[in-house]
Enzyme design. Structure first.
Site, PDB file in Angstrom:
ATOM      1  N   HIS A  91       0.853  -1.197   0.000  1.00 46.18           N
ATOM      2  CA  HIS A  91       0.000   0.000   0.000  1.00 46.18           C
ATOM      3  C   HIS A  91       0.883   1.240   0.000  1.00 46.18           C
ATOM      4  CE1 HIS A  91       0.857  -0.633   4.239  1.00 46.18           C
ATOM      5  NE2 HIS A  91       0.347   0.542   4.555  1.00 46.18           N
ATOM      6  N   HIS A 150      -7.797  -1.270   5.041  1.00 45.52           N
ATOM      7  CA  HIS A 150      -6.915  -0.306   5.695  1.00 45.52           C
ATOM      8  C   HIS A 150      -7.417   1.083   5.319  1.00 45.52           C
ATOM      9  CE1 HIS A 150      -3.345   0.881   7.800  1.00 45.52           C
ATOM     10  NE2 HIS A 150      -2.710   1.351   6.745  1.00 45.52           N
ATOM     11  N   HIS A 187       5.559  -5.682  12.020  1.00 48.08           N
ATOM     12  CA  HIS A 187       4.983  -4.331  11.944  1.00 48.08           C
ATOM     13  C   HIS A 187       4.461  -3.906  13.319  1.00 48.08           C
ATOM     14  CE1 HIS A 187       2.175  -1.116  10.522  1.00 48.08           C
ATOM     15  NE2 HIS A 187       3.020  -1.002   9.516  1.00 48.08           N
ATOM     16  N   ASP A 228      -0.744  -3.729   5.618  1.00 48.26           N
ATOM     17  CA  ASP A 228      -1.507  -3.271   6.779  1.00 48.26           C
ATOM     18  C   ASP A 228      -2.966  -3.673   6.575  1.00 48.26           C
ATOM     19  OD1 ASP A 228       0.890  -2.225   7.454  1.00 48.26           O
ATOM     20  OD2 ASP A 228       0.221  -0.155   7.659  1.00 48.26           O
ATOM     21  N   HIS A 237       1.398   3.826   1.877  1.00 44.08           N
ATOM     22  CA  HIS A 237       1.912   4.586   3.014  1.00 44.08           C
ATOM     23  C   HIS A 237       3.449   4.602   3.005  1.00 44.08           C
ATOM     24  CE1 HIS A 237      -2.071   4.434   5.446  1.00 44.08           C
ATOM     25  NE2 HIS A 237      -1.986   5.498   4.663  1.00 44.08           N
ATOM     26  N   ASP A 297       5.846   4.355   5.104  1.00 40.51           N
ATOM     27  CA  ASP A 297       6.696   3.355   5.752  1.00 40.51           C
ATOM     28  C   ASP A 297       6.735   2.043   4.974  1.00 40.51           C
ATOM     29  OD1 ASP A 297       3.967   3.183   6.601  1.00 40.51           O
ATOM     30  OD2 ASP A 297       4.527   1.904   8.271  1.00 40.51           O
ATOM     31  N   HIS A 298       6.021   1.996   3.862  1.00 44.23           N
ATOM     32  CA  HIS A 298       6.050   0.805   3.006  1.00 44.23           C
ATOM     33  C   HIS A 298       6.610   1.091   1.617  1.00 44.23           C
ATOM     34  CE1 HIS A 298       3.585  -1.816   5.718  1.00 44.23           C
ATOM     35  NE2 HIS A 298       3.388  -0.621   6.248  1.00 44.23           N
TER      36      HIS A 298
END
Lengths: 317, 317
Positions: free
Chosen positions: B62, B139, B267, B208, B64, B66-67
């Site tokens: 996804h 999510h 995570h 997530d 975001h 942090d990914h």
């Protein structure tokens, strides 16, 4: 004022050196400035006492990834850590647009304001006692040095006050605070009675640059120059000028010519192993610079911290 | 097949855990796949034997940060390391556009081709013996799990060959290589005489996700599920559902219900200290999951490496 190196490698991170990032830290309080923000600058910060709440402004020298790809993550983490103060970002054209594209496409969330200043249009930025100007360099893309001039607190010029017959008392108190006063109906202007007893502390932080001599004006009265020395002359001659970088000799010669008291070299190609290893190593860089430079020379390392004293002296802490 | 965790922290890096990244490594050769690429994934790779030349494809769960914020730096470094092979990137809408914006605005240079596949439109991707499908999660933004199904090499069905009167010799040799043959003018099709003696090894890697039960179909016959467990139930109840994450109990219950033999949680919110520290710690996460899950449970750590055996068993190496 302290200089804390967060990354000292050119192009790519290595096991020992991250890509470029440099913190300028105020003596008092928690305020600091960030010059360049390569990927994982926020990771490096985890190993320092610096907080995202104390960050006063970010300055990007040029748009290459090893100098700016850490911005989205750093800004996102500042948000998650609860920053609410607006943040000024001084950067060449492209960075603002990229961060806004990042916001729109992959969810960069910054509940605090971002004040963008395009480096090309920067005249002088004043933040508290810090005066910052930008100076054009030569690289494959527009690249800049930032000159940080920190002004010492002003104090009253008592001799002039007494010579002008301004009596000690409440008027001196107002002037001391920088406020204008009045004596017998005549205005008494603070700016005429406050002087800087010490010259400002001047640090010049360069981006990638093939021609150090472009910094001659910026280095006038400077106490420290931080400049890239990606290669030695031997490697520089081999890779050619197309990459737009400096070698150690070129930078050291310039520093000697303009009489710089302190020079910190950084942004080293990963081919240079630590000092003590067989050539090519950091010893080669050092020898090349020392051969022509008589001032104080340092080769930056990640997490090396230097202090600029009120007299402009520099030492590692 | 090995799983090598490159980052196991939620949202922000900590001193001990980077943001999300996971390598799936082939038994033979140097091939590997990357699932998610948080900032500094390339830095983590410096501490592994993995090379940018062996990277076969990247999968992003996804959008975001942090990914995915590690993508520009990783792609730039692959170029500097001389990669020339095209690279497939499977990612939700936004990532492709962001990388191209990065290329245009802040000089991302990739001399090798990038083949983008939007996850929404992924039916089944087959790379060598690996079959990959995507499964929608829940999510704050569209999020996906990737199911990696590695097929064992096929071998000849000798019983059937003999029953059908196909004589040993050159024909068997052709069929073994997957090539069709001919006997007395009749076609002999390889697909009819080659069988998979072992079921495929199946690993499901989630992004997530607030609802593990969405993975019921994907987890059919799976040997391993890697799933986020950002919180414990207590913290989950406190922060509310708005963040769209799972707690350890929820994931473990699901794994138990579908009879998963191996579950790796990852995570984790930075509030959880290492095991052995006072609560909240990783012990809380473990206890919560162990209370309801009877399979083999692991809590991921950065650089933890797990091997999935040909029999589907999992152990840490």
């Amino acid at each position: 004022m302290d200089l804390l190196f967060l990354g000292t490698s050119a192009g790519m991170p290595s096991k020992l050196r991250n890509v470029t990032g440099l913190a300028l830290i105020e003596d008092q309080g928690k305020g600091w400035y960030l010059v360049d923000c390569g990927e994982a600058t926020q990771h490096q910060l985890l190993h320092t006492p610096l907080s995202m709440h104390g960050l006063k402004a970010i300055f990007i020298t040029h748009i290459h990834g090893d100098h700016c790809y850490g911005l989205p993550g750093l800004l996102a983490s500042a948000a998650m850590q609860g920053r609410t103060e607006p943040l000024t970002i001084v950067a060449p054209r492209g960075v603002h647009e990229w961060l806004e594209a990042t916001r729109g496409l992959v969810e960069l969330y910054t509940p605090y304001g971002l004040d963008y200043i395009v480096t090309d249009s920067l005249d002088e930025l004043v933040i508290d006692d810090m005066h910052i100007t930008a100076h054009a360099l030569e690289h494959r893309v527009p690249s800049w040095a930032y000159r940080f001039s920190q002004h010492a607190p002003k104090s009253l010029d008592k001799d002039k006050l007494e010579a002008d017959g301004i009596p000690r008392g409440p008027i001196w108190g107002l002037l001391q605070q920088g406020l204008d006063a009045e004596l017998d109906g005549r205005p008494v202007l603070a700016e005429q009675y406050r002087i800087e007893r010490f010259p400002p502390t001047v640090m010049v932080i360069g981006g990638d640059n093939a021609r150090p001599e472009l910094l001659a004006a910026a280095c006038h009265n400077a106490h420290v120059l931080v400049h890239e020395a990606t290669y030695t002359t031997e490697v520089s001659a081999r890779v050619g000028e197309e990459y737009g970088h400096s070698d150690a000799l070129r930078v050291a010669r310039f520093a000697e010519q303009v009489g710089l008291p302190n020079l910190i070299l950084t942004h080293f190609s990963a081919r240079y192993k630590p000092a003590g290893y067989p050539s090519p190593s950091m010893d080669d860089i050092r020898q090349e610079a020392e051969a022509v430079y008589s001032g104080q020379l340092f080769l930056a390392e990640d997490f090396a911290r230097f202090r600029v004293g009120p007299d402009g002296s520099l030492h590692r802490v």
